[in-house]
Design a protein around this motif. Structure first.
Motif, PDB file in Angstrom:
ATOM      1  N   SER A  90      71.389  10.384  40.503  1.00 20.92           N
ATOM      2  CA  SER A  90      71.600  10.099  41.924  1.00 20.92           C
ATOM      3  C   SER A  90      70.603   9.039  42.395  1.00 20.92           C
ATOM      4  CB  SER A  90      71.448  11.377  42.744  1.00 20.92           C
ATOM      5  OG  SER A  90      70.109  11.804  42.707  1.00 20.92           O
ATOM      6  N   GLN A  91      70.907   8.460  43.528  1.00 17.04           N
ATOM      7  CA  GLN A  91      70.080   7.380  44.047  1.00 17.04           C
ATOM      8  C   GLN A  91      68.645   7.830  44.362  1.00 17.04           C
ATOM      9  OE1 GLN A  91      71.797   5.348  47.367  1.00 17.04           O
ATOM     10  NE2 GLN A  91      70.888   3.408  46.740  1.00 17.04           N
ATOM     11  N   PRO A  92      68.426   8.987  44.986  1.00 23.21           N
ATOM     12  CA  PRO A  92      67.040   9.417  45.229  1.00 23.21           C
ATOM     13  C   PRO A  92      66.251   9.632  43.929  1.00 23.21           C
ATOM     14  CG  PRO A  92      68.536  10.666  46.621  1.00 23.21           C
ATOM     15  CD  PRO A  92      69.377   9.860  45.676  1.00 23.21           C
ATOM     16  N   ALA A 146      61.853   4.959  39.600  1.00 23.16           N
ATOM     17  CA  ALA A 146      61.354   3.584  39.722  1.00 23.16           C
ATOM     18  C   ALA A 146      59.963   3.578  40.350  1.00 23.16           C
ATOM     19  CB  ALA A 146      62.313   2.742  40.548  1.00 23.16           C
ATOM     20  N   ARG A 147      59.768   4.369  41.389  1.00 21.42           N
ATOM     21  CA  ARG A 147      58.470   4.440  42.055  1.00 21.42           C
ATOM     22  C   ARG A 147      57.404   4.969  41.091  1.00 21.42           C
ATOM     23  NH1 ARG A 147      59.649   7.298  46.610  1.00 21.42           N
ATOM     24  NH2 ARG A 147      60.193   5.379  47.663  1.00 21.42           N
ATOM     25  N   SER A 148      57.764   5.979  40.330  1.00 20.98           N
ATOM     26  CA  SER A 148      56.830   6.550  39.360  1.00 20.98           C
ATOM     27  C   SER A 148      56.444   5.509  38.306  1.00 20.98           C
ATOM     28  CB  SER A 148      57.464   7.764  38.685  1.00 20.98           C
ATOM     29  OG  SER A 148      56.659   8.224  37.643  1.00 20.98           O
ATOM     30  N   GLN A 155      54.157   2.871  39.933  1.00 21.60           N
ATOM     31  CA  GLN A 155      52.819   3.395  40.182  1.00 21.60           C
ATOM     32  C   GLN A 155      52.030   3.541  38.887  1.00 21.60           C
ATOM     33  OE1 GLN A 155      53.627   6.997  42.326  1.00 21.60           O
ATOM     34  NE2 GLN A 155      53.593   5.988  44.327  1.00 21.60           N
ATOM     35  N   GLN A 176      66.800   8.023  41.108  1.00 18.80           N
ATOM     36  CA  GLN A 176      66.525   6.691  40.576  1.00 18.80           C
ATOM     37  C   GLN A 176      65.340   6.057  41.298  1.00 18.80           C
ATOM     38  OE1 GLN A 176      70.270   4.655  41.021  1.00 18.80           O
ATOM     39  NE2 GLN A 176      70.925   5.181  38.938  1.00 18.80           N
ATOM     40  N   ARG A 177      65.307   6.192  42.605  1.00 17.13           N
ATOM     41  CA  ARG A 177      64.186   5.644  43.377  1.00 17.13           C
ATOM     42  C   ARG A 177      62.872   6.297  42.971  1.00 17.13           C
ATOM     43  NH1 ARG A 177      66.816   5.968  49.095  1.00 17.13           N
ATOM     44  NH2 ARG A 177      68.248   4.237  48.932  1.00 17.13           N
ATOM     45  N   ALA A 178      62.910   7.601  42.809  1.00 12.76           N
ATOM     46  CA  ALA A 178      61.697   8.324  42.419  1.00 12.76           C
ATOM     47  C   ALA A 178      61.230   7.876  41.031  1.00 12.76           C
ATOM     48  CB  ALA A 178      61.945   9.828  42.436  1.00 12.76           C
TER      49      ALA A 178
END
Length: 130
Positions: free
Chosen positions: A2-4, A10-12, A15, A6-8
């Motif tokens: 899911s998109q959330p 990518a953010r991880s 970072q 994927q964002r998490a």
């Protein structure tokens, strides 16, 4: 995924790998020295396809020695410079292959074989294949 999620992810990733320490490292000689030095092993690998008569024995020996010394140096400094070590490991391997080709052609190839090889290389040179 899911998109959330994927964002998490990518953010991880960002970072973890794109942070102040990484950027700080990229702007040091610990990074740029080996990166700029990679031209030598790239050229050596490319030259493996060329005519063995073009190989300079003394220069190949010098580059084998140079890479050996800098591999030792890369592991002796603090912090250890694994990028420099990798660069010189690749160069050492390529130069040893060049040295083998030089020795084989210069000392272990008969005159008849040399004539045949020279003819073969001249044909390749004419056709543009290497």
């Amino acid at each position: 995924m899911s998109q959330p999620v994927q964002r998490a992810a990518a953010r991880s990733f960002l970072q973890k790998y794109i942070n102040k320490e990484t950027l700080k490292y990229i702007f040091t000689t610990h990074f740029w020295g080996p990166v700029s030095n990679f031209g030598i092993p790239i050229a050596a690998i490319y030259d493996l396809k060329k005519d063995p008569t073009l190989i300079s024995g003394p220069m190949t020996f010098a580059l084998v020695t140079y890479s050996g010394v800098f591999m030792k140096y890369a592991l002796s400094v603090s912090p250890k410079n694994y990028l420099l070590f990798g660069c010189h490991l690749i160069n050492e391997t390529a130069q040893l292959a060049q040295g083998y080709r030089f020795l084989k052609y210069t000392y272990f190839t008969t005159d008849e074989e040399k004539k045949a090889l020279d003819k073969e290389w001249k044909e390749k040179e004419k056709t543009g294949k290497q």
